[in-house]
Design an enzyme around this catalytic site. Sequence first.
Site, PDB file in Angstrom:
ATOM      1  N   GLU A  46       0.843  -1.199   0.000  1.00  0.00           N
ATOM      2  CA  GLU A  46       0.000   0.000   0.000  1.00  0.00           C
ATOM      3  C   GLU A  46       0.879   1.251   0.000  1.00  0.00           C
ATOM      4  OE1 GLU A  46      -3.498   2.001   2.830  1.00  0.00           O
ATOM      5  OE2 GLU A  46      -2.210   0.424   3.639  1.00  0.00           O
ATOM      6  N   LYS A 133      -9.251   2.857  -2.736  1.00  0.00           N
ATOM      7  CA  LYS A 133      -9.698   2.433  -1.401  1.00  0.00           C
ATOM      8  C   LYS A 133     -11.044   3.066  -1.091  1.00  0.00           C
ATOM      9  CE  LYS A 133      -7.673   1.975   3.252  1.00  0.00           C
ATOM     10  NZ  LYS A 133      -6.464   2.277   4.055  1.00  0.00           N
ATOM     11  N   CYS A 178      -5.526  -2.705   2.743  1.00  0.00           N
ATOM     12  CA  CYS A 178      -5.437  -2.548   4.194  1.00  0.00           C
ATOM     13  C   CYS A 178      -6.770  -2.844   4.875  1.00  0.00           C
ATOM     14  CB  CYS A 178      -4.886  -1.150   4.535  1.00  0.00           C
ATOM     15  SG  CYS A 178      -4.014  -1.062   6.122  1.00  0.00           S
TER      16      CYS A 178
END
Length: 317
Positions: A46, A133, A178
Amino acid sequence: MANVIRASVVQTCTSRFNLSETLDKFENLTRLAKERDGTQLVLFPEAFIGGYPKWSTFSCVVGDRLPQGRDEFLKYHAAAIEIPSPAISRIEEVSKATGVFVVMGIIERDGGTLYCTAIFVDPVEGLVAKHRKLVPTASERLIWGQGDGSTLPVVGKEFESCVEKAHTVHAKISATICWENYVPLLRTYYYSLGTQIYCAPTIDSRDTWQSSMQHIALEGRCFVLSACQFATEKDYPPDHAVADPNNRNPDNIMLGGGSVIISPLGKVLAGPTRQPEEILTADLDLDDVVRGKFDLDSVGHYARPDVFQLKANIPPR
């Protein structure tokens, strides 16, 4: 037929928010994975391009933003990359030169807004997809915008079998960044599209992350690849925020790694590693996905659509 491909996760970090140095690191590590391990697919962590500003507050409190925080955001905004851009072209060139399919976490700049994004780069076609995200976590919402249903791809890719050269392997690849991995409906959506190689770029280096990755592999009956950054204070600019400003030390750990590769039955195939920089590689037999679904297909015979249904707001492409 041997439906096996070779995949790697790279544990590394952004180089001091320096784009040129970080792209050089990307190229060197991708070439190493190809030349040493024969990898066909590589996952980077990430925010590898653009950086993860661990411990930064951007001088924000509820109800006020200070000028120095705006200046810090200006620097962070400048370190991000646009799509398309020369940086994306460089990544495409490395992918083409090595023949390696690349999944990578970047900070994407789109006008005045930044997004935590994962890109999918094919060695033949170049950039084929991206995922933003959906929900930045906690204080990340100060600096990153939210993704939406338009960037939730499961990318199809044909690979040559790494054990039977004349055979073509059809793979489906996704990326969940994540703490998105803690969103059950997002996972279910990717399962419903048949993901086989579930990529989880992250900066979460807690031991509990490993349990989550094993759970997802078992739940989705898919291979889980998780690449985490490992960074120390020396990997950040000298004036970057740290946990203890009175005890600065170049070797203090900022992000602690834990990259790992896990099979559809929850077996750890490689890692987790706590080394500062390491490439983990494993052979992925995609027939193991089907073998796993013999007794658990969470969007098939183990689902109850008469009781539960998933509705996804996905705009047409």
